[in-house]
Design a protein around this motif. Structure first.
Motif, PDB file in Angstrom:
ATOM      1  N   ASP A   1       3.085 -30.622  11.568  1.00 32.29           N
ATOM      2  CA  ASP A   1       3.113 -30.924  13.000  1.00 32.29           C
ATOM      3  C   ASP A   1       2.310 -29.898  13.785  1.00 32.29           C
ATOM      4  O   ASP A   1       1.613 -30.234  14.742  1.00 32.29           O
ATOM      5  N   ASP A   2       2.425 -28.633  13.366  1.00 31.05           N
ATOM      6  CA  ASP A   2       1.700 -27.589  14.089  1.00 31.05           C
ATOM      7  C   ASP A   2       0.198 -27.769  13.947  1.00 31.05           C
ATOM      8  O   ASP A   2      -0.547 -27.636  14.919  1.00 31.05           O
ATOM      9  N   VAL A   3      -0.241 -28.080  12.730  1.00 28.55           N
ATOM     10  CA  VAL A   3      -1.679 -28.239  12.513  1.00 28.55           C
ATOM     11  C   VAL A   3      -2.185 -29.495  13.238  1.00 28.55           C
ATOM     12  O   VAL A   3      -3.270 -29.499  13.822  1.00 28.55           O
ATOM     13  N   ALA A   4      -1.366 -30.543  13.207  1.00 28.90           N
ATOM     14  CA  ALA A   4      -1.776 -31.812  13.835  1.00 28.90           C
ATOM     15  C   ALA A   4      -1.724 -31.755  15.363  1.00 28.90           C
ATOM     16  O   ALA A   4      -2.319 -32.605  16.033  1.00 28.90           O
ATOM     17  N   PHE A   5      -1.043 -30.754  15.905  1.00 29.52           N
ATOM     18  CA  PHE A   5      -0.797 -30.698  17.344  1.00 29.52           C
ATOM     19  C   PHE A   5      -2.072 -30.845  18.185  1.00 29.52           C
ATOM     20  O   PHE A   5      -2.117 -31.622  19.146  1.00 29.52           O
ATOM     21  N   GLY A   6      -3.113 -30.097  17.787  1.00 26.40           N
ATOM     22  CA  GLY A   6      -4.362 -30.136  18.554  1.00 26.40           C
ATOM     23  C   GLY A   6      -4.932 -31.549  18.647  1.00 26.40           C
ATOM     24  O   GLY A   6      -5.424 -31.965  19.701  1.00 26.40           O
TER      25      GLY A   6
ATOM     26  N   VAL B   1      -3.204 -34.464  18.194  1.00 30.89           N
ATOM     27  CA  VAL B   1      -2.278 -35.328  18.944  1.00 30.89           C
ATOM     28  C   VAL B   1      -2.468 -35.102  20.440  1.00 30.89           C
ATOM     29  O   VAL B   1      -2.477 -36.040  21.230  1.00 30.89           O
TER      30      VAL B   1
END
Lengths: 230, 251
Positions: free
Chosen positions: A100-105, A107
């Motif tokens: 989730d942290d890596v995908a945050f940017g 999203v």
């Protein structure tokens, strides 16, 4: 003439109104695709310089990212173009789960969750930490956090990377693979580091900071080492 | 294995896992509200509160050790209020004693039920589930961002505190009695500046990564099933029953 990915023109930073300058009269350009190392002793102003490039510390003089001047109004535009790695990686890990942290940017940019997750997995895989995707971030070691934070900076393929001590906490094979990964990226990068060996693997130009001043801008790491030996 | 406080998140293994995260959070909130509203001084009210809490806890199925610790903590916190009964009664009449006992009894029932419901709800949600639940509910985005960071950073601070404690022990700062007290009193000087410094750095990272910019961001596609609607209807029914008992009692 090509627009530099990052340019500093007579930039000074002072944290307190009447205190000493942390950065003083800094001027340099980083061309698109160029990889530049920012070296210097502890407290020489490397982190401050990186932070000023994304408007996290107030500055005098002119800083441009991809031709856009860094000011209060342009910050969202500027930050969209930059992938940033903090020197304490756990500070920038804001999500409970690695993926989730890596995908945050992605999203945040409006990509659908499935596409963002796929891109995040690719970024994690490129740093050999895909197996950590479902783990809570506070279960990771320092080196693993470093790679996950780096994956978060790389995932959007920004044209400029500002990396503060990217090799800190990595084991020797990890450093080698990170150097290979960074040299294969098309992005321009400014890498603040103490790790001269890592810097010489990745970068083709070296900026030496001493006491907040830019003392050397050279293409060979030997010049930096010679200066330190003097 | 010991379960530390932040590892409580998502440790439940009951059928509640089949519900979507927003449903779990909403049902937990409704049950909690019912426990706070119910008139604990009536048999009906007490029975409703205890049965609802028992059902929700069984449905979530957190580890037994966690349930035991929660109940013990609740009893330790709320039972001492009964020591005030002689002061509250102010007379020897049976009615006066009954009225005096009603106060700590209400505190005990509501407090204990509230703690159990909170524990079961927290255990039913991982930190990721909590985020997915909160971004789908009509909660202001700043509140959501701050609450999520509190939960996330608590875990990180917990580990940091453990590291500080280990470092202190290794460097000889351990002991009982006066030494222990001295260490305890100096801990804030060591710990607080780190917390403040860390909070500043995290807020900088939040700003740079645009953590508060968008209204909602989600990493999952959730689909509400029949079970979710049934659970929500039951929870609303429980809350309505508690409210009815309260109003009926008052009338």
């Amino acid at each position: 003439m090509k627009i530099p990915a990052l340019s500093f023109d007579q930039v000074s930073v002072r944290y307190e109104p009447h205190g000493a300058e942390t950065l003083s009269g800094i001027s340099f350009d980083v061309a698109a695709g160029e990889r530049v190392a920012l070296v210097g002793l502890n407290g020489s102003g490397k982190t401050t310089l990186l932070m000023s490039a994304v408007g996290l510390v107030p500055h005098h003089g002119e800083i441009r990212v991809g031709g856009t001047p860094v000011s209060g109004r342009t910050l969202p535009q500027v930050r969209e173009q930059v992938g940033f790695l903090f020197n304490v990686p756990e500070d920038q890990l804001l999500m409970p789960r690695v993926i989730d942290d890596v995908a945050f940017g992605c999203v945040r940019q409006g990509l659908p969750p499935s596409e963002a997750a796929a891109r995040a997995m690719r970024a994690l895989d490129s740093l050999a930490v895909a197996s950590l995707a479902d783990l809570p971030v506070h279960h990771l070691s320092h080196g693993q956090k470093q790679r996950v934070a780096l994956a978060g900076a790389l995932v959007r393929d920004p044209p400029l990377l500002l990396l503060d001590e990217p090799s800190a906490g990595l084991d020797p094979p990890g450093k080698r693979s990170l150097a290979t990964l960074l040299t294969g990226l098309p992005a321009a990068m400014l890498v603040a580091t103490h790790d001269i060996e890592f810097a010489s693997r990745v970068c083709s130009r070296f900026l030496l900071l001493e006491g907040g001043r830019l003392m050397l801008d050279c293409p060979h790491v030997d010049d930096v080492l010679r200066r330190w030996e003097e | 294995m010991r379960t530390s406080i932040h590892e409580l998140w998502g440790c439940a293994r009951g059928p509640v896992g089949r519900l979507t995260p927003p449903t779990r959070l909403l049902v937990g909130t409704c049950v909690f509200a019912a426990c706070m509203v119910v008139p604990a001084t009536t048999w009906c009210g007490t029975l409703l509160a205890l049965s609802v809490v028992g059902t929700w806890t069984a449905f979530c199925r957190p580890p037994l050790r966690v349930v035991r610790v929660t109940v013990t903590l609740g009893l330790v916190l709320f039972l001492p209020y009964f020591a005030l009964v002689p002061l509250l009664s102010g007379g020897t009449h049976a009615d006066s004693w009954r009225e005096a006992v009603a106060v700590p009894w209400t505190i005990l029932v509501r407090g204990l039920c509230g703690m159990l419901v909170s524990m079961a709800t927290v255990a039913s949600l991982t930190a990721s589930d909590l985020r997915e639940a909160m971004v789908r509910l009509p909660i202001p985005r700043t509140v959501t961002a701050i609450l999520l960071q509190i939960v996330h950073q608590t875990a990180t601070l917990f580990y940091e505190t453990k590291r500080v404690a280990k470092a202190m022990a290794v460097r000889g700062a351990s002991g009982r009695g006066a030494t222990g007290l001295r260490i305890l009193s100096s801990l804030p000087q060591v710990w607080l500046p780190r917390v403040v410094d860390r909070a500043e750095r995290v807020s900088t990272a939040m700003e740079l990564r645009g953590f508060c910019e968008r209204d909602s961001w989600s990493f999952q596609t959730l689909c509400f099933q029949l079970a979710d609607y049934v659970a929500l209807a039951l929870a609303l029914g429980v809350a309505a029953s508690a409210l009815f008992l309260r109003l009926w009692g008052a009338a």
